[in-house]
Write an enzyme that holds these catalytic residues in place. Structure first.
Site, PDB file in Angstrom:
ATOM      1  CG  HIS A 333      37.554  46.818  38.680  1.00  0.00           C
ATOM      2  ND1 HIS A 333      36.472  47.474  39.235  1.00  0.00           N
ATOM      3  CD2 HIS A 333      37.760  47.382  37.470  1.00  0.00           C
ATOM      4  CE1 HIS A 333      36.042  48.391  38.385  1.00  0.00           C
ATOM      5  NE2 HIS A 333      36.795  48.353  37.303  1.00  0.00           N
ATOM      6  CG  ASP A 366      38.797  52.957  36.999  1.00  0.00           C
ATOM      7  OD1 ASP A 366      38.147  52.027  36.498  1.00  0.00           O
ATOM      8  OD2 ASP A 366      38.743  53.259  38.208  1.00  0.00           O
TER       9      ASP A 366
END
Length: 435
Positions: A333, A366
Protein backbone atom coordinates in the site's frame (compact mmCIF):
# COMPACT_ATOMS: atom_id res chain seq x y z
CA UNK A 1 10.18 3.47 14.48
CA UNK A 2 13.76 3.54 13.26
CA UNK A 3 14.82 6.85 11.76
CA UNK A 4 17.06 7.35 8.73
CA UNK A 5 18.42 10.27 6.75
CA UNK A 6 18.39 9.04 3.15
CA UNK A 7 21.05 11.48 1.97
CA UNK A 8 23.48 10.27 4.62
CA UNK A 9 23.19 6.59 3.67
CA UNK A 10 25.36 4.66 1.25
CA UNK A 11 23.93 1.90 -0.95
CA UNK A 12 24.17 -0.71 1.78
CA UNK A 13 22.58 1.61 4.31
CA UNK A 14 19.70 2.37 1.98
CA UNK A 15 19.11 -1.32 1.37
CA UNK A 16 19.06 -1.90 5.14
CA UNK A 17 16.63 0.97 5.63
CA UNK A 18 14.19 -0.67 3.22
CA UNK A 19 14.68 -4.25 4.43
CA UNK A 20 11.64 -6.33 5.36
CA UNK A 21 11.37 -7.94 8.82
CA UNK A 22 13.77 -10.86 9.10
CA UNK A 23 11.23 -13.42 10.32
CA UNK A 24 9.64 -13.49 6.87
CA UNK A 25 12.65 -15.51 5.66
CA UNK A 26 13.73 -17.24 8.88
CA UNK A 27 15.10 -20.74 8.42
CA UNK A 28 12.70 -22.14 11.02
CA UNK A 29 9.73 -20.91 8.99
CA UNK A 30 11.08 -22.45 5.79
CA UNK A 31 11.95 -25.76 7.46
CA UNK A 32 8.71 -26.15 9.41
CA UNK A 33 6.58 -25.35 6.37
CA UNK A 34 8.50 -27.92 4.33
CA UNK A 35 7.88 -30.51 7.06
CA UNK A 36 4.14 -29.77 7.09
CA UNK A 37 3.78 -29.97 3.31
CA UNK A 38 5.72 -33.22 3.07
CA UNK A 39 3.69 -34.74 5.90
CA UNK A 40 0.38 -33.83 4.28
CA UNK A 41 1.61 -35.10 0.92
CA UNK A 42 2.38 -38.44 2.57
CA UNK A 43 -0.48 -38.84 5.08
CA UNK A 44 -3.23 -36.65 3.68
CA UNK A 45 -6.11 -35.59 5.88
CA UNK A 46 -4.74 -37.20 9.02
CA UNK A 47 -1.65 -35.02 8.80
CA UNK A 48 -3.82 -31.92 8.28
CA UNK A 49 -5.78 -32.85 11.38
CA UNK A 50 -2.67 -33.56 13.47
CA UNK A 51 -1.04 -30.26 12.57
CA UNK A 52 -4.28 -28.35 13.13
CA UNK A 53 -4.65 -29.78 16.63
CA UNK A 54 -0.99 -29.16 17.38
CA UNK A 55 -0.85 -25.57 16.10
CA UNK A 56 -4.42 -24.28 16.45
CA UNK A 57 -5.80 -26.51 19.18
CA UNK A 58 -8.68 -27.79 17.07
CA UNK A 59 -9.23 -30.24 14.21
CA UNK A 60 -10.43 -29.03 10.80
CA UNK A 61 -14.12 -28.27 10.69
CA UNK A 62 -16.53 -27.56 7.84
CA UNK A 63 -19.28 -25.00 8.38
CA UNK A 64 -22.18 -25.55 6.01
CA UNK A 65 -23.80 -22.21 5.21
CA UNK A 66 -27.40 -23.31 5.46
CA UNK A 67 -30.18 -20.76 5.65
CA UNK A 68 -30.46 -21.41 9.39
CA UNK A 69 -26.74 -20.88 9.97
CA UNK A 70 -26.73 -17.66 7.97
CA UNK A 71 -29.87 -16.39 9.71
CA UNK A 72 -28.34 -17.11 13.12
CA UNK A 73 -25.20 -15.20 12.15
CA UNK A 74 -27.25 -12.28 10.87
CA UNK A 75 -29.17 -12.15 14.13
CA UNK A 76 -25.92 -11.83 16.07
CA UNK A 77 -24.92 -8.77 14.05
CA UNK A 78 -26.33 -5.28 14.24
CA UNK A 79 -28.40 -4.12 11.26
CA UNK A 80 -25.75 -1.49 10.51
CA UNK A 81 -23.13 -4.26 10.38
CA UNK A 82 -25.04 -6.38 7.88
CA UNK A 83 -25.84 -3.31 5.78
CA UNK A 84 -22.15 -2.36 5.67
CA UNK A 85 -21.16 -5.86 4.61
CA UNK A 86 -23.80 -5.84 1.86
CA UNK A 87 -22.64 -2.45 0.56
CA UNK A 88 -18.99 -3.51 0.59
CA UNK A 89 -19.85 -6.74 -1.24
CA UNK A 90 -21.81 -4.83 -3.86
CA UNK A 91 -18.99 -2.32 -4.39
CA UNK A 92 -16.49 -5.14 -4.89
CA UNK A 93 -18.86 -6.82 -7.33
CA UNK A 94 -19.45 -3.62 -9.32
CA UNK A 95 -15.75 -2.89 -9.69
CA UNK A 96 -14.79 -6.40 -10.76
CA UNK A 97 -17.67 -6.74 -13.21
CA UNK A 98 -16.58 -3.46 -14.79
CA UNK A 99 -12.98 -4.61 -15.11
CA UNK A 100 -13.57 -8.25 -16.14
CA UNK A 101 -11.46 -9.08 -19.21
CA UNK A 102 -13.37 -9.54 -22.45
CA UNK A 103 -12.49 -11.60 -25.48
CA UNK A 104 -10.68 -9.51 -28.04
CA UNK A 105 -11.87 -8.89 -31.57
CA UNK A 106 -10.39 -10.88 -34.40
CA UNK A 107 -7.11 -9.40 -35.65
CA UNK A 108 -6.29 -10.17 -39.29
CA UNK A 109 -2.50 -10.35 -39.41
CA UNK A 110 -2.35 -11.45 -43.07
CA UNK A 111 -5.31 -11.88 -45.42
CA UNK A 112 -6.90 -15.17 -44.38
CA UNK A 113 -4.98 -15.39 -41.08
CA UNK A 114 -6.92 -14.20 -38.05
CA UNK A 115 -6.17 -14.40 -34.33
CA UNK A 116 -7.89 -13.35 -31.16
CA UNK A 117 -7.48 -13.61 -27.39
CA UNK A 118 -10.19 -15.33 -25.34
CA UNK A 119 -10.58 -15.65 -21.57
CA UNK A 120 -11.75 -18.65 -19.55
CA UNK A 121 -12.34 -19.03 -15.79
CA UNK A 122 -10.26 -21.33 -13.61
CA UNK A 123 -11.86 -24.62 -12.71
CA UNK A 124 -11.02 -24.31 -9.01
CA UNK A 125 -9.56 -21.79 -6.59
CA UNK A 126 -8.42 -22.16 -2.99
CA UNK A 127 -9.00 -19.00 -0.98
CA UNK A 128 -7.07 -18.44 2.25
CA UNK A 129 -8.78 -15.92 4.53
CA UNK A 130 -6.61 -14.72 7.44
CA UNK A 131 -8.22 -15.05 10.84
CA UNK A 132 -7.24 -16.09 14.31
CA UNK A 133 -6.66 -12.86 16.23
CA UNK A 134 -8.95 -10.88 13.88
CA UNK A 135 -11.70 -12.23 11.59
CA UNK A 136 -10.75 -10.71 8.24
CA UNK A 137 -14.08 -11.30 6.52
CA UNK A 138 -13.19 -8.40 4.22
CA UNK A 139 -10.51 -10.58 2.62
CA UNK A 140 -13.16 -13.20 1.95
CA UNK A 141 -15.24 -10.66 0.02
CA UNK A 142 -12.16 -9.40 -1.83
CA UNK A 143 -11.40 -12.89 -3.18
CA UNK A 144 -14.64 -14.84 -3.37
CA UNK A 145 -16.58 -12.16 -5.25
CA UNK A 146 -14.00 -11.64 -8.04
CA UNK A 147 -13.90 -15.43 -8.37
CA UNK A 148 -17.68 -15.49 -8.89
CA UNK A 149 -17.48 -12.67 -11.43
CA UNK A 150 -14.77 -14.61 -13.28
CA UNK A 151 -16.93 -17.74 -13.31
CA UNK A 152 -14.71 -20.05 -11.24
CA UNK A 153 -16.42 -23.43 -10.91
CA UNK A 154 -15.23 -24.47 -7.45
CA UNK A 155 -14.20 -22.10 -4.66
CA UNK A 156 -12.78 -23.57 -1.44
CA UNK A 157 -12.42 -21.15 1.47
CA UNK A 158 -10.20 -21.91 4.45
CA UNK A 159 -9.76 -19.70 7.50
CA UNK A 160 -8.09 -20.24 10.88
CA UNK A 161 -10.35 -21.12 13.82
CA UNK A 162 -10.86 -18.50 16.51
CA UNK A 163 -9.99 -19.16 20.13
CA UNK A 164 -13.63 -20.00 20.80
CA UNK A 165 -13.65 -22.48 17.94
CA UNK A 166 -16.62 -20.74 16.32
CA UNK A 167 -16.44 -18.52 13.22
CA UNK A 168 -17.26 -14.88 13.70
CA UNK A 169 -20.84 -14.18 12.54
CA UNK A 170 -19.52 -11.53 10.15
CA UNK A 171 -17.41 -14.21 8.44
CA UNK A 172 -20.49 -16.38 7.91
CA UNK A 173 -22.60 -13.49 6.70
CA UNK A 174 -19.88 -12.28 4.33
CA UNK A 175 -19.47 -15.80 2.96
CA UNK A 176 -23.18 -15.94 2.24
CA UNK A 177 -23.03 -12.55 0.51
CA UNK A 178 -20.22 -13.93 -1.65
CA UNK A 179 -22.35 -16.90 -2.68
CA UNK A 180 -20.39 -19.60 -0.84
CA UNK A 181 -22.01 -22.75 0.48
CA UNK A 182 -19.42 -23.62 3.15
CA UNK A 183 -16.32 -22.56 5.08
CA UNK A 184 -13.46 -24.70 6.30
CA UNK A 185 -11.93 -23.80 9.66
CA UNK A 186 -8.27 -24.65 8.98
CA UNK A 187 -5.36 -22.27 9.25
CA UNK A 188 -1.67 -21.91 8.59
CA UNK A 189 0.58 -23.97 6.35
CA UNK A 190 -1.59 -27.06 6.93
CA UNK A 191 -4.51 -25.29 5.23
CA UNK A 192 -2.34 -24.47 2.22
CA UNK A 193 -1.21 -28.10 2.17
CA UNK A 194 -4.83 -29.30 2.17
CA UNK A 195 -5.64 -27.04 -0.79
CA UNK A 196 -2.51 -28.26 -2.57
CA UNK A 197 -2.77 -32.01 -2.14
CA UNK A 198 -6.39 -32.46 -1.15
CA UNK A 199 -7.46 -34.01 2.12
CA UNK A 200 -10.07 -36.46 3.36
CA UNK A 201 -11.27 -35.03 6.66
CA UNK A 202 -13.90 -36.00 9.18
CA UNK A 203 -16.30 -33.30 7.93
CA UNK A 204 -15.76 -33.96 4.24
CA UNK A 205 -13.20 -33.88 1.45
CA UNK A 206 -11.15 -31.00 0.12
CA UNK A 207 -10.14 -31.56 -3.48
CA UNK A 208 -6.83 -30.12 -4.74
CA UNK A 209 -7.16 -26.63 -6.18
CA UNK A 210 -5.65 -25.29 -9.39
CA UNK A 211 -4.61 -21.94 -7.94
CA UNK A 212 -4.21 -20.58 -4.40
CA UNK A 213 -5.11 -17.08 -3.32
CA UNK A 214 -4.95 -14.94 -0.24
CA UNK A 215 -2.77 -13.01 2.17
CA UNK A 216 -1.37 -14.49 5.36
CA UNK A 217 1.46 -14.42 7.83
CA UNK A 218 5.02 -15.54 7.15
CA UNK A 219 4.03 -19.21 7.47
CA UNK A 220 1.21 -18.97 4.96
CA UNK A 221 3.29 -16.96 2.49
CA UNK A 222 6.09 -19.53 2.69
CA UNK A 223 3.63 -22.42 2.31
CA UNK A 224 2.21 -20.90 -0.87
CA UNK A 225 5.72 -20.40 -2.22
CA UNK A 226 6.74 -23.99 -1.54
CA UNK A 227 3.45 -25.41 -2.83
CA UNK A 228 3.85 -23.60 -6.14
CA UNK A 229 7.43 -24.86 -6.53
CA UNK A 230 6.48 -28.54 -6.25
CA UNK A 231 6.13 -30.55 -9.49
CA UNK A 232 2.50 -30.33 -10.52
CA UNK A 233 1.79 -27.94 -7.68
CA UNK A 234 -0.84 -25.21 -7.81
CA UNK A 235 -0.30 -21.74 -9.19
CA UNK A 236 -0.41 -18.91 -6.66
CA UNK A 237 -1.68 -15.40 -6.96
CA UNK A 238 1.30 -13.48 -5.60
CA UNK A 239 3.51 -13.12 -2.54
CA UNK A 240 0.85 -11.80 -0.16
CA UNK A 241 2.42 -11.93 3.25
CA UNK A 242 2.32 -9.59 6.25
CA UNK A 243 0.84 -6.19 5.47
CA UNK A 244 2.86 -3.13 4.40
CA UNK A 245 2.14 0.58 4.13
CA UNK A 246 4.43 3.34 2.96
CA UNK A 247 3.25 6.90 3.54
CA UNK A 248 4.79 9.79 1.63
CA UNK A 249 4.00 12.96 3.55
CA UNK A 250 5.00 16.49 2.65
CA UNK A 251 5.57 19.32 5.10
CA UNK A 252 1.88 20.31 4.87
CA UNK A 253 0.49 16.86 5.65
CA UNK A 254 -1.92 16.28 8.53
CA UNK A 255 0.14 14.42 11.17
CA UNK A 256 -3.00 13.04 12.84
CA UNK A 257 -4.15 11.35 9.63
CA UNK A 258 -0.68 10.10 8.71
CA UNK A 259 -0.21 8.59 12.16
CA UNK A 260 -3.65 6.97 12.07
CA UNK A 261 -2.88 5.36 8.71
CA UNK A 262 0.47 4.02 9.94
CA UNK A 263 -1.21 2.50 12.99
CA UNK A 264 -3.99 1.00 10.88
CA UNK A 265 -1.43 -1.26 9.25
CA UNK A 266 0.77 -1.80 12.31
CA UNK A 267 -2.14 -3.35 14.21
CA UNK A 268 -2.50 -6.12 11.62
CA UNK A 269 0.39 -8.25 12.75
CA UNK A 270 3.72 -8.01 14.55
CA UNK A 271 5.32 -8.81 11.17
CA UNK A 272 3.53 -5.96 9.39
CA UNK A 273 5.77 -3.09 8.35
CA UNK A 274 5.05 0.62 8.08
CA UNK A 275 7.32 3.18 6.45
CA UNK A 276 7.11 6.96 6.59
CA UNK A 277 8.97 8.99 3.96
CA UNK A 278 8.98 12.74 4.36
CA UNK A 279 10.94 15.81 3.25
CA UNK A 280 10.55 17.57 6.61
CA UNK A 281 12.23 16.63 9.88
CA UNK A 282 9.64 18.65 11.76
CA UNK A 283 6.76 16.77 10.13
CA UNK A 284 8.40 13.44 10.93
CA UNK A 285 8.61 14.52 14.57
CA UNK A 286 4.95 15.51 14.58
CA UNK A 287 3.76 12.31 12.94
CA UNK A 288 5.77 10.06 15.26
CA UNK A 289 4.53 12.03 18.26
CA UNK A 290 0.97 11.44 17.03
CA UNK A 291 1.71 7.74 16.67
CA UNK A 292 2.71 7.60 20.34
CA UNK A 293 -0.34 9.66 21.27
CA UNK A 294 -2.82 7.40 19.49
CA UNK A 295 -1.17 4.05 20.19
CA UNK A 296 -2.07 3.42 23.87
CA UNK A 297 -5.83 3.57 23.26
CA UNK A 298 -5.78 0.84 20.62
CA UNK A 299 -7.11 -2.59 21.67
CA UNK A 300 -4.27 -4.17 19.66
CA UNK A 301 -1.62 -1.77 20.96
CA UNK A 302 0.84 -4.54 21.81
CA UNK A 303 0.72 -5.92 18.26
CA UNK A 304 1.05 -2.44 16.78
CA UNK A 305 4.02 -1.62 19.01
CA UNK A 306 5.80 -4.80 17.94
CA UNK A 307 5.22 -3.86 14.31
CA UNK A 308 6.41 -0.29 14.86
CA UNK A 309 9.71 -1.64 16.16
CA UNK A 310 10.40 -2.69 12.55
CA UNK A 311 8.93 0.51 11.13
CA UNK A 312 10.99 3.13 9.29
CA UNK A 313 10.89 6.92 9.23
CA UNK A 314 13.02 8.19 6.37
CA UNK A 315 13.87 11.80 5.73
CA UNK A 316 14.50 12.71 2.11
CA UNK A 317 15.63 15.91 0.43
CA UNK A 318 12.52 16.31 -1.73
CA UNK A 319 9.39 14.55 -2.96
CA UNK A 320 11.05 13.35 -6.15
CA UNK A 321 13.41 11.37 -3.95
CA UNK A 322 10.48 10.22 -1.82
CA UNK A 323 8.85 8.69 -4.90
CA UNK A 324 12.14 7.01 -5.84
CA UNK A 325 12.34 5.52 -2.33
CA UNK A 326 8.77 4.25 -2.65
CA UNK A 327 9.57 2.60 -5.98
CA UNK A 328 12.65 0.96 -4.48
CA UNK A 329 10.59 -0.42 -1.59
CA UNK A 330 7.60 -1.36 -3.83
CA UNK A 331 5.01 -1.34 -1.03
CA UNK A 332 1.79 -3.27 -0.85
CA UNK A 333 0.00 0.00 0.00
CA UNK A 334 1.24 3.49 -0.83
CA UNK A 335 -0.42 6.62 0.59
CA UNK A 336 0.47 9.90 -1.11
CA UNK A 337 -0.38 12.48 1.54
CA UNK A 338 0.94 15.42 -0.44
CA UNK A 339 -0.63 18.52 -1.93
CA UNK A 340 0.18 17.36 -5.46
CA UNK A 341 -0.77 13.70 -5.03
CA UNK A 342 -2.71 13.54 -8.31
CA UNK A 343 0.42 14.57 -10.19
CA UNK A 344 2.89 12.58 -8.09
CA UNK A 345 1.21 9.29 -8.94
CA UNK A 346 2.77 9.55 -12.42
CA UNK A 347 6.16 9.00 -10.75
CA UNK A 348 5.08 5.77 -9.05
CA UNK A 349 6.04 2.58 -10.86
CA UNK A 350 5.85 -0.07 -8.11
CA UNK A 351 2.99 -0.33 -5.62
CA UNK A 352 0.11 -2.72 -5.03
CA UNK A 353 -2.41 0.06 -4.46
CA UNK A 354 -2.03 3.84 -4.34
CA UNK A 355 -4.18 6.18 -2.24
CA UNK A 356 -4.22 9.79 -3.37
CA UNK A 357 -4.49 12.63 -0.89
CA UNK A 358 -5.56 13.05 2.71
CA UNK A 359 -9.11 11.79 2.17
CA UNK A 360 -8.11 8.49 0.58
CA UNK A 361 -7.62 6.47 3.75
CA UNK A 362 -6.07 3.09 3.05
CA UNK A 363 -8.82 1.67 5.28
CA UNK A 364 -11.41 2.59 2.63
CA UNK A 365 -9.57 0.38 0.18
CA UNK A 366 -9.34 -2.38 2.74
CA UNK A 367 -13.09 -2.63 3.04
CA UNK A 368 -15.39 -0.91 0.62
CA UNK A 369 -13.89 1.05 -2.28
CA UNK A 370 -14.17 -1.83 -4.76
CA UNK A 371 -10.70 -3.02 -5.85
CA UNK A 372 -9.43 -6.10 -4.04
CA UNK A 373 -7.15 -5.50 -1.09
CA UNK A 374 -5.23 -8.71 -1.82
CA UNK A 375 -1.99 -7.15 -3.02
CA UNK A 376 1.66 -8.14 -3.58
CA UNK A 377 4.05 -7.74 -0.65
CA UNK A 378 7.79 -8.12 -0.10
CA UNK A 379 8.65 -5.98 -3.11
CA UNK A 380 6.69 -8.10 -5.58
CA UNK A 381 4.79 -4.99 -6.70
CA UNK A 382 7.78 -4.30 -8.97
CA UNK A 383 6.45 -6.99 -11.31
CA UNK A 384 2.98 -7.98 -10.08
CA UNK A 385 -0.34 -6.25 -9.59
CA UNK A 386 -3.09 -6.90 -7.08
CA UNK A 387 -5.84 -9.45 -7.36
CA UNK A 388 -8.38 -8.79 -10.13
CA UNK A 389 -11.03 -10.75 -11.96
CA UNK A 390 -8.33 -11.67 -14.47
CA UNK A 391 -6.42 -13.38 -11.64
CA UNK A 392 -9.16 -16.04 -11.65
CA UNK A 393 -9.01 -16.54 -15.40
CA UNK A 394 -6.64 -17.72 -18.09
CA UNK A 395 -6.25 -16.31 -21.57
CA UNK A 396 -5.57 -18.26 -24.73
CA UNK A 397 -5.04 -17.26 -28.31
CA UNK A 398 -7.29 -18.65 -31.05
CA UNK A 399 -6.07 -18.75 -34.64
CA UNK A 400 -8.15 -19.20 -37.79
CA UNK A 401 -6.49 -19.72 -41.19
CA UNK A 402 -8.06 -20.05 -44.64
CA UNK A 403 -6.48 -21.94 -47.51
CA UNK A 404 -5.42 -18.66 -49.07
CA UNK A 405 -4.01 -17.47 -45.77
CA UNK A 406 -1.97 -20.65 -45.39
CA UNK A 407 -0.59 -20.26 -48.89
CA UNK A 408 0.56 -16.77 -47.97
CA UNK A 409 2.07 -17.48 -44.56
CA UNK A 410 3.21 -21.12 -44.67
CA UNK A 411 6.32 -20.52 -46.88
CA UNK A 412 7.54 -17.92 -44.39
CA UNK A 413 6.96 -20.25 -41.43
CA UNK A 414 8.65 -23.14 -43.23
CA UNK A 415 11.74 -21.08 -44.02
CA UNK A 416 12.04 -19.91 -40.42
CA UNK A 417 11.60 -23.48 -39.16
CA UNK A 418 14.47 -24.68 -41.36
CA UNK A 419 16.64 -21.85 -40.07
CA UNK A 420 16.12 -23.36 -36.62
CA UNK A 421 16.82 -26.88 -37.88
CA UNK A 422 13.26 -28.11 -37.34
CA UNK A 423 12.45 -29.97 -40.55
CA UNK A 424 9.22 -31.57 -39.31
CA UNK A 425 7.89 -28.12 -38.53
CA UNK A 426 8.79 -26.95 -42.02
CA UNK A 427 7.14 -29.94 -43.71
CA UNK A 428 3.92 -29.39 -41.72
CA UNK A 429 3.82 -25.88 -43.16
CA UNK A 430 4.74 -27.07 -46.67
CA UNK A 431 1.77 -29.41 -46.69
CA UNK A 432 -0.51 -26.40 -46.37
CA UNK A 433 0.86 -25.03 -49.67
CA UNK A 434 0.83 -28.26 -51.66
CA UNK A 435 4.63 -28.37 -51.79
Amino acid sequence: MKRFDWNALDAAGRAAALARPQQRAEARVVDTVREILEDVAARGGQAVTDWSVRLDGAPPRRIALTSDVVAAARDRLRPADTRSIRIAAENVRIFHEATRPEDSNWVEITPGVRSRLVWRPLQSAGLYVPGGSAPLFSSLLMMAIPAVVAGVGRRVVVTPPSKSGEPHPAMIYAAAEAGLDSLWLIGGAQAIAALTFGAELEDGTIEPCDKLFGPGNAWVAEAKKQAASRPGGPAVDMPAGPSELLVIADRRADPVLAAADLLSQAEHDADAQVVLVCDSERMIDEILAEVEEQLPSLPRADIARASLAEGRAIRVADLDTACAVANAYAPEHLALQTEDADHRVAQITAAGAVFLGAWAAETLGDYAAGPSHVLPTDGAARTLGGLTTASFMTSMSVQSVTEAGAAELAPIAARLARLEGLEAHARAADLRTGE
